[in-house]
Design an enzyme around this catalytic site. Structure first.
Site, mmCIF file in Angstrom:
data_model
loop_
_atom_site.group_PDB
_atom_site.id
_atom_site.type_symbol
_atom_site.label_atom_id
_atom_site.label_comp_id
_atom_site.label_asym_id
_atom_site.label_seq_id
_atom_site.Cartn_x
_atom_site.Cartn_y
_atom_site.Cartn_z
ATOM 1 N N ARG A 1 0.657 -1.310 0.000
ATOM 2 C CA ARG A 1 0.066 -0.093 0.178
ATOM 3 C C ARG A 1 0.552 1.328 -0.023
ATOM 4 O O ARG A 1 1.930 1.297 0.623
ATOM 5 C CB ARG A 1 -0.877 -0.008 1.213
ATOM 6 N N GLU B 1 -3.702 7.675 -5.619
ATOM 7 C CA GLU B 1 -3.804 6.845 -7.053
ATOM 8 C C GLU B 1 -5.347 7.227 -7.695
ATOM 9 O O GLU B 1 -6.054 7.723 -6.745
ATOM 10 C CB GLU B 1 -3.879 5.195 -6.776
ATOM 11 N N HIS C 1 -0.490 0.062 -9.943
ATOM 12 C CA HIS C 1 -1.363 -0.854 -9.100
ATOM 13 C C HIS C 1 -1.690 -2.261 -9.806
ATOM 14 O O HIS C 1 -3.039 -2.450 -9.956
ATOM 15 C CB HIS C 1 -2.474 -0.430 -8.476
HETATM 16 P P1 NAD Z 1 -1.994 -10.225 5.371
HETATM 17 O O1 NAD Z 1 -3.190 -9.934 6.405
HETATM 18 O O2 NAD Z 1 -2.119 -11.773 5.080
HETATM 19 O O3 NAD Z 1 -0.804 -10.039 6.033
HETATM 20 C C1 NAD Z 1 -0.291 -8.795 6.553
HETATM 21 C C2 NAD Z 1 0.873 -9.215 7.654
HETATM 22 O O4 NAD Z 1 1.256 -8.096 7.989
HETATM 23 C C3 NAD Z 1 0.236 -9.950 8.708
HETATM 24 O O5 NAD Z 1 1.037 -11.082 8.887
HETATM 25 C C4 NAD Z 1 0.732 -8.821 9.840
HETATM 26 O O6 NAD Z 1 0.825 -9.612 11.164
HETATM 27 C C5 NAD Z 1 1.476 -8.139 9.377
HETATM 28 N N1 NAD Z 1 1.783 -6.713 9.993
HETATM 29 C C6 NAD Z 1 0.861 -5.963 10.478
HETATM 30 N N2 NAD Z 1 1.368 -4.876 11.137
HETATM 31 C C7 NAD Z 1 2.444 -4.960 10.728
HETATM 32 C C8 NAD Z 1 3.674 -4.058 11.423
HETATM 33 N N3 NAD Z 1 3.251 -2.932 12.043
HETATM 34 N N4 NAD Z 1 4.995 -4.736 11.104
HETATM 35 C C9 NAD Z 1 5.224 -5.680 10.465
HETATM 36 N N5 NAD Z 1 3.994 -6.466 10.118
HETATM 37 C C10 NAD Z 1 3.008 -6.117 10.088
HETATM 38 O O7 NAD Z 1 -2.218 -9.746 4.018
HETATM 39 P P2 NAD Z 1 -1.659 -9.829 2.518
HETATM 40 O O8 NAD Z 1 -2.927 -10.552 1.692
HETATM 41 O O9 NAD Z 1 -0.441 -10.578 2.787
HETATM 42 O O10 NAD Z 1 -1.635 -8.410 1.914
HETATM 43 C C11 NAD Z 1 -0.301 -7.593 2.230
HETATM 44 C C12 NAD Z 1 -0.693 -6.272 1.456
HETATM 45 O O11 NAD Z 1 -0.635 -6.476 0.281
HETATM 46 C C13 NAD Z 1 -1.944 -5.526 2.060
HETATM 47 O O12 NAD Z 1 -1.577 -4.051 2.123
HETATM 48 C C14 NAD Z 1 -2.812 -5.525 1.011
HETATM 49 O O13 NAD Z 1 -3.609 -4.653 0.755
HETATM 50 C C15 NAD Z 1 -1.661 -5.523 -0.188
HETATM 51 N N6 NAD Z 1 -2.078 -6.079 -1.434
HETATM 52 C C16 NAD Z 1 -1.791 -5.249 -2.706
HETATM 53 C C17 NAD Z 1 -1.989 -5.869 -3.775
HETATM 54 C C18 NAD Z 1 -1.661 -5.263 -4.974
HETATM 55 O O14 NAD Z 1 -2.283 -5.162 -6.097
HETATM 56 N N7 NAD Z 1 -0.401 -4.429 -4.916
HETATM 57 C C19 NAD Z 1 -2.727 -7.187 -4.044
HETATM 58 C C20 NAD Z 1 -3.113 -7.820 -2.855
HETATM 59 C C21 NAD Z 1 -2.746 -7.410 -1.747
HETATM 60 C C1 MLT Z 2 -6.086 -5.741 -3.310
HETATM 61 O O1 MLT Z 2 -5.851 -5.071 -2.137
HETATM 62 O O2 MLT Z 2 -6.487 -6.973 -3.344
HETATM 63 C C2 MLT Z 2 -5.143 -4.994 -4.344
HETATM 64 O O3 MLT Z 2 -4.850 -3.809 -4.046
HETATM 65 C C3 MLT Z 2 -5.636 -5.531 -5.605
HETATM 66 C C4 MLT Z 2 -7.080 -4.426 -6.078
HETATM 67 O O4 MLT Z 2 -8.063 -5.304 -5.837
HETATM 68 O O5 MLT Z 2 -6.830 -3.593 -6.716
#
Ligand code: NAD
Ligand code: MLT
Length: 590
Positions: free
Chosen positions: A279, A308, A327
């Site tokens: 994010r 964004e 993204h």
């Molecule tokens: P998840 O909930 O499985 O994992 C997040 C992890 O972060 C957890 O293990 C949690 O314990 C840890 N965490 C929370 N606070 C923390 C801190 N202060 N320091 C260190 N670790 C901490 O989530 P996920 O599915 O692995 O997603 C991770 C990130 O990726 C999210 O921000 C999500 O929105 C983002 N994401 C982005 C895209 C994209 O298109 N770029 C797609 C999917 C997810």
């Molecule tokens: C997500 O949080 O799953 C990602 O940001 C992907 C998206 O839906 O755009």
């Protein structure tokens, strides 16, 4: 027993009380776990409308359109005001990251019951506003994990080998091999901050690239990290000086906003490369651009930005050391299909079968759990309604719920939320349901606590509740016979066996001969039929304090109540209104 009937002789307490809103009978398909009084009306609707305001894959749309009882309304490119209006006609909404559901859009929504985020991040939904409005928020947590992890690896490799600028130079007609010398990944150390689904998936792939993986996640044990071949650090500050590469995979929260800031960037090894596919804002954008310009950070690969579309700090788009994608982490055919299918499934499971999966603002409920759970939710809700009415206008400071025997095996938070929704239902104009009850109590300074014990006492299952106000403590406990017969078995210190439904007259009295007859005569004179009577005595012998609960078939007039209250051996009278037996729970529709 403390307090019951403390307003002896006065009818103002009961006549002034707002009657409990009883839901109309359910017709047609049953819907809606989270509905407040106005949302109950939707129970008689045959179709639930699902609004979709961002692009969703065809497979997801098809699945949704095939669901009986679901009507799909796809509308893209709406202004916030148009989204607000469309939500007034929707039972659920599916969004991706393109729609922001702000308090201005969510406040006052009466029909909307569920928001499903097709994807992981719910930071485009104002969770407190949704919770306050009693709307369940769910996401599809796992559908795009692999694609996002792969995108992170693609960014890592492209950054190391200058793929972006090298490709651009050829497009511009140059053959420049010198400027784009890269770095090898094998043998380098990568720090992974946030070891959840995506973080662990990235770590696994990095190990496949022969990298050393170190990590930080406050919610992961060192043993579990070691199982994944990750050396776990106790904090980010100890982790970052070790890293040649740093990738972040946490959610964006108040704690993680600016987690990688100017000071931490300075503590990184000179020449570090940073990747953010989680994010925008977890890595401070201005500090990052400064550190790249100063040469301390060798480069960055960014898929996400504070603002964004487009990055607010234009340097992040123009510096040659920065590789940017708009993204795209989850933008694969597979991930989009997967999240769309999951979103379609969980929204229809919720609207059609009351199933709560992947909710981020309430505990989950599987469809098969609903029938077994309903009597417990109902019992606790009624105890909440009863105690609120017995408490009257006194300010409640705390409540405690105890589950014993079989009740202890049920989801405590949901049962507690049902109790709290009953406790607040008669006092608040807002729609209180099991999603927002806890928040509403907290906002009003009411501390709700719970405890559970599988040990049974006199009953195989027992739900007890205590409510504290400035004038003392009120206590009630209930059980059930079979799944349908809810009983009040304790009121204050008195044990009894009363029906926990309909119109109940609770009166405290001295246990002397002739009193029951006198009250029966009074009610007979006023044409009030008593359907059931339960008595609880202080001691198991006549002459002491006692409490009685009469279940009445019809509403006594104020005059009838005054006559009962005026009896010399009656020390307190109160009328309590509960839903009739078997009435659907207002927010469950069952
Ligand atoms: P998840 O909930 O499985 O994992 C997040 C992890 O972060 C957890 O293990 C949690 O314990 C840890 N965490 C929370 N606070 C923390 C801190 N202060 N320091 C260190 N670790 C901490 O989530 P996920 O599915 O692995 O997603 C991770 C990130 O990726 C999210 O921000 C999500 O929105 C983002 N994401 C982005 C895209 C994209 O298109 N770029 C797609 C999917 C997810
Ligand atoms: C997500 O949080 O799953 C990602 O940001 C992907 C998206 O839906 O755009």
């Amino acid at each position: 027993m403390a307090n019951v009937g403390a307003e002896s002789g006065s009818t103002s307490e009961w006549t002034g009380q707002r009657p409990v809103a009883l839901p109309p009978g359910k017709t047609g398909l049953c819907y809606a776990l989270c509905v407040g009084p106005s949302r109950v009306l939707s129970l008689s609707r045959l179709m639930s409308r699902v609004l979709i305001t961002d692009s969703l894959s065809d497979a997801g749309l098809k699945l949704l359109r095939e669901q009986p009882g679901i009507e799909v309304d796809v509308r893209s490119g709406l202004t916030p005001e148009q989204v607000r209006e469309a939500l007034q006609e929707a039972d659920g909404i599916i969004i991706r990251s393109g729609t922001r559901l702000t308090p201005a859009l969510l406040d006052g929504q009466k029909r909307l019951k569920v928001i499903v985020r097709a994807g992981v991040g719910v930071d485009n939904i104002d969770l407190p506003a949704a919770t306050r409005a009693g709307i369940v928020v769910m996401n599809t947590p796992a559908g795009n994990t692999t694609s996002t992890a792969e995108h992170t690896i693609a960014m890592l490799m492209a950054l190391s080998r200058n793929i972006g600028p090298a490709s651009q130079s050829m497009r511009e007609g140059r053959w420049d091999r010198k400027s784009f010398t890269g770095t090898q990944l094998a043998g380098k150390t990568i720090g992974v901050v946030g070891l959840g689904r995506i973080g662990l998936s990235v770590a696994k792939r990095c190990r496949g690239l022969e990298m050393t993986v170190v990590g930080y996640d406050p919610f992961l044990s060192a043993e579990r990290a070691a199982e994944h071949g990750i050396e776990l650090y106790r904090n980010v500050d100890e982790l970052i000086p070790r890293c040649d590469y740093l990738t972040v995979h946490t959610p964006l929260t108040d704690e993680t906003r600016g987690l990688i800031n100017a000071e931490r960037l300075q503590n990184c090894k000179r020449g570090i490369r940073i990747i953010n596919c989680a994010r925008g804002g977890i890595v401070d954008e201005t500090a990052l651009a400064d550190a790249i310009e100063s040469g301390h950070v060798a480069g960055a690969a960014l898929d996400v930005f504070v603002e964004e579309p487009l990055a607010k700090d234009a340097r992040l788009r123009t510096l040659p050391q920065v590789l940017c994608t708009p993204h795209l982490g989850a933008s694969t055919d597979e991930a989009q299909e997967q999240v769309a299918l999951e979103a379609a499934e969980i929204i229809s499971a919720f609207l059609v079968r009351n199933e709560v999966r992947y909710a981020v603002n309430m505990a989950p409920i599987a469809a098969q759990e609903v029938p077994g759970l309903k009597p417990y939710l109902d019992l606790s809700y009624r105890l909440g309604l009863l105690l609120a009415q017995l408490n009257g206008a006194k300010a409640i400071s705390a409540a405690h719920l105890t589950l014993r025997g079989e009740a202890a095996s049920k989801p405590m938070k949901l049962i507690s939320a049902a109790f709290t929704s009953g406790l607040l239902a008669t006092a608040l104009e807002d729609n209180v349901n099991i999603i927002n009850a806890e928040m509403m109590a907290r906002e009003r300074g009411i501390r709700i606590t719970e405890s559970a014990s599988t040990e049974t006492g006199a009953f195989s299952t027992l739900v007890s509740a205590t409510v504290e106000s400035d004038s003392g403590e009120l206590r009630a406990a209930g059980t059930m016979f079979g799944n349908d017969f809810l009983r009040l078995v304790r009121l204050g210190e008195y044990q009894l066996d009363a029906y926990l439904d309909g119109l109940m007259l609770v009166y405290r009295h001295l246990d002397v001969p002739g009193l029951i007859g006198a009250i029966g005569t009074t009610f007979g004179k006023h044409q009030v039929n008593i359907s059931h009577m339960a008595l609880g005595r202080e001691r198991n012998e006549p002459g002491g304090d006692a409490v009685a609960v009469l279940n009445l078939d019809n509403e006594p007039s104020p005059q009838a109540l005054e006559e009962v209250a005026a009896h010399p051996h009656v020390t307190g009278v109160q009328l309590v209104r509960l839903p009739p037996p078997g009435a659907p729970l207002p927010w469950l529709g069952l």
